[in-house]
Write a protein that holds these residues in place. Structure first.
Motif, PDB file in Angstrom:
ATOM      1  N   MET A   1       0.845  -1.182   0.000  1.00  0.00           N
ATOM      2  CA  MET A   1       0.000   0.000   0.000  1.00  0.00           C
ATOM      3  C   MET A   1       0.889   1.243   0.000  1.00  0.00           C
ATOM      4  N   SER A   2       0.690   2.111  -0.961  1.00  0.00           N
ATOM      5  CA  SER A   2       1.528   3.302  -1.053  1.00  0.00           C
ATOM      6  C   SER A   2       0.932   4.445  -0.241  1.00  0.00           C
ATOM      7  N   GLU A   3       1.822   5.312   0.209  1.00  0.00           N
ATOM      8  CA  GLU A   3       1.381   6.488   0.953  1.00  0.00           C
ATOM      9  C   GLU A   3       0.724   7.465  -0.010  1.00  0.00           C
ATOM     10  N   SER A   4      -0.267   8.197   0.490  1.00  0.00           N
ATOM     11  CA  SER A   4      -0.899   9.192  -0.375  1.00  0.00           C
ATOM     12  C   SER A   4       0.044  10.375  -0.561  1.00  0.00           C
ATOM     13  N   ARG A   5      -0.065  10.989  -1.720  1.00  0.00           N
ATOM     14  CA  ARG A   5       0.769  12.150  -2.018  1.00  0.00           C
ATOM     15  C   ARG A   5       0.186  13.376  -1.349  1.00  0.00           C
ATOM     16  N   THR A   6       1.041  14.359  -1.103  1.00  0.00           N
ATOM     17  CA  THR A   6       0.649  15.580  -0.402  1.00  0.00           C
ATOM     18  C   THR A   6       0.994  16.808  -1.241  1.00  0.00           C
ATOM     19  N   ILE A   7       0.571  17.955  -0.763  1.00  0.00           N
ATOM     20  CA  ILE A   7       0.918  19.213  -1.432  1.00  0.00           C
ATOM     21  C   ILE A   7       2.431  19.339  -1.583  1.00  0.00           C
ATOM     22  N   ALA A   8       3.179  18.914  -0.586  1.00  0.00           N
ATOM     23  CA  ALA A   8       4.647  19.016  -0.655  1.00  0.00           C
ATOM     24  C   ALA A   8       5.218  18.285  -1.863  1.00  0.00           C
ATOM     25  N   ASP A   9       4.553  17.231  -2.324  1.00  0.00           N
ATOM     26  CA  ASP A   9       5.034  16.487  -3.483  1.00  0.00           C
ATOM     27  C   ASP A   9       4.929  17.289  -4.779  1.00  0.00           C
ATOM     28  N   LEU A  10       4.061  18.280  -4.819  1.00  0.00           N
ATOM     29  CA  LEU A  10       3.860  19.081  -6.026  1.00  0.00           C
ATOM     30  C   LEU A  10       4.537  20.449  -5.962  1.00  0.00           C
ATOM     31  N   ALA A  11       5.030  20.812  -4.786  1.00  0.00           N
ATOM     32  CA  ALA A  11       5.535  22.174  -4.573  1.00  0.00           C
ATOM     33  C   ALA A  11       7.052  22.255  -4.655  1.00  0.00           C
ATOM     34  N   LEU A  12       7.525  23.383  -5.148  1.00  0.00           N
ATOM     35  CA  LEU A  12       8.943  23.709  -5.018  1.00  0.00           C
ATOM     36  C   LEU A  12       9.232  24.091  -3.576  1.00  0.00           C
ATOM     37  N   GLU A  13       8.301  24.858  -3.016  1.00  0.00           N
ATOM     38  CA  GLU A  13       8.465  25.337  -1.636  1.00  0.00           C
ATOM     39  C   GLU A  13       7.095  25.648  -1.045  1.00  0.00           C
ATOM     40  N   VAL A  14       6.944  25.298   0.210  1.00  0.00           N
ATOM     41  CA  VAL A  14       5.786  25.717   1.002  1.00  0.00           C
ATOM     42  C   VAL A  14       6.375  26.393   2.222  1.00  0.00           C
ATOM     43  N   ARG A  15       6.040  27.648   2.408  1.00  0.00           N
ATOM     44  CA  ARG A  15       6.637  28.367   3.539  1.00  0.00           C
ATOM     45  C   ARG A  15       5.584  29.183   4.274  1.00  0.00           C
ATOM     46  N   SER A  16       5.917  29.498   5.501  1.00  0.00           N
ATOM     47  CA  SER A  16       5.047  30.341   6.319  1.00  0.00           C
ATOM     48  C   SER A  16       5.908  31.401   6.987  1.00  0.00           C
ATOM     49  N   LYS A  17       5.264  32.523   7.283  1.00  0.00           N
ATOM     50  CA  LYS A  17       5.988  33.619   7.922  1.00  0.00           C
ATOM     51  C   LYS A  17       4.999  34.588   8.532  1.00  0.00           C
ATOM     52  N   ASN A  18       5.499  35.464   9.356  1.00  0.00           N
ATOM     53  CA  ASN A  18       4.661  36.511   9.923  1.00  0.00           C
ATOM     54  C   ASN A  18       4.260  37.488   8.834  1.00  0.00           C
ATOM     55  N   ALA A  19       3.014  37.892   8.859  1.00  0.00           N
ATOM     56  CA  ALA A  19       2.580  38.986   8.003  1.00  0.00           C
ATOM     57  C   ALA A  19       2.461  40.247   8.844  1.00  0.00           C
ATOM     58  N   SER A  20       2.438  40.076  10.142  1.00  0.00           N
ATOM     59  CA  SER A  20       2.443  41.133  11.150  1.00  0.00           C
ATOM     60  C   SER A  20       2.439  40.409  12.494  1.00  0.00           C
ATOM     61  N   PRO A  21       2.424  41.116  13.606  1.00  0.00           N
ATOM     62  CA  PRO A  21       2.328  40.404  14.892  1.00  0.00           C
ATOM     63  C   PRO A  21       1.000  39.669  15.070  1.00  0.00           C
TER      64      PRO A  21
END
Length: 107
Positions: A1-21
């Protein structure tokens, strides 16, 4: 049984950051238009999904789809303000993980 693919498999980068406090922004930089088409589909990735993943009110989620760049940008209020006593990620640098691991729709 194979693992399901995720957004990370299709992305160059997934990042998060502050947009403000008080806000977090996440960006999905997709490898190609095919991957962008999957994740930009409002039937797949929408405010309700983000609300469920991050425990925020769906009415506060903002999603920006930028097809010319194959990018999806998502912003929502931080659950606690940056640097406050209960803030566990002052730079919002780890918020992208649940979104990265979100399973792709059945192919």
């Amino acid at each position: 049984m194979s693992e399901s693919r995720t957004i990370a498999d299709l992305a160059l980068e997934v990042r998060s950051k502050n947009a403000s406090p008080f806000w977090v922004t996440m960006e999905l930089f997709m490898r190609d238009t095919a991957g962008y088409t999957i994740v930009a589909d409002p039937g797949y990735l929408n405010a309700s999904v983000i609300a469920r993943l991050y425990g925020v009110d769906a009415d506060t989620v903002q999603i920006f789809r930028i097809p010319a760049l194959d990018v999806v940008k998502i912003s929502f209020p931080r659950p606690v303000s940056q640097g406050s006593l209960r803030d566990r990620d002052i730079h919002a640098g780890q918020h992208h993980v649940p979104l990265s691991l979100f399973p792709l729709p059945n192919e």
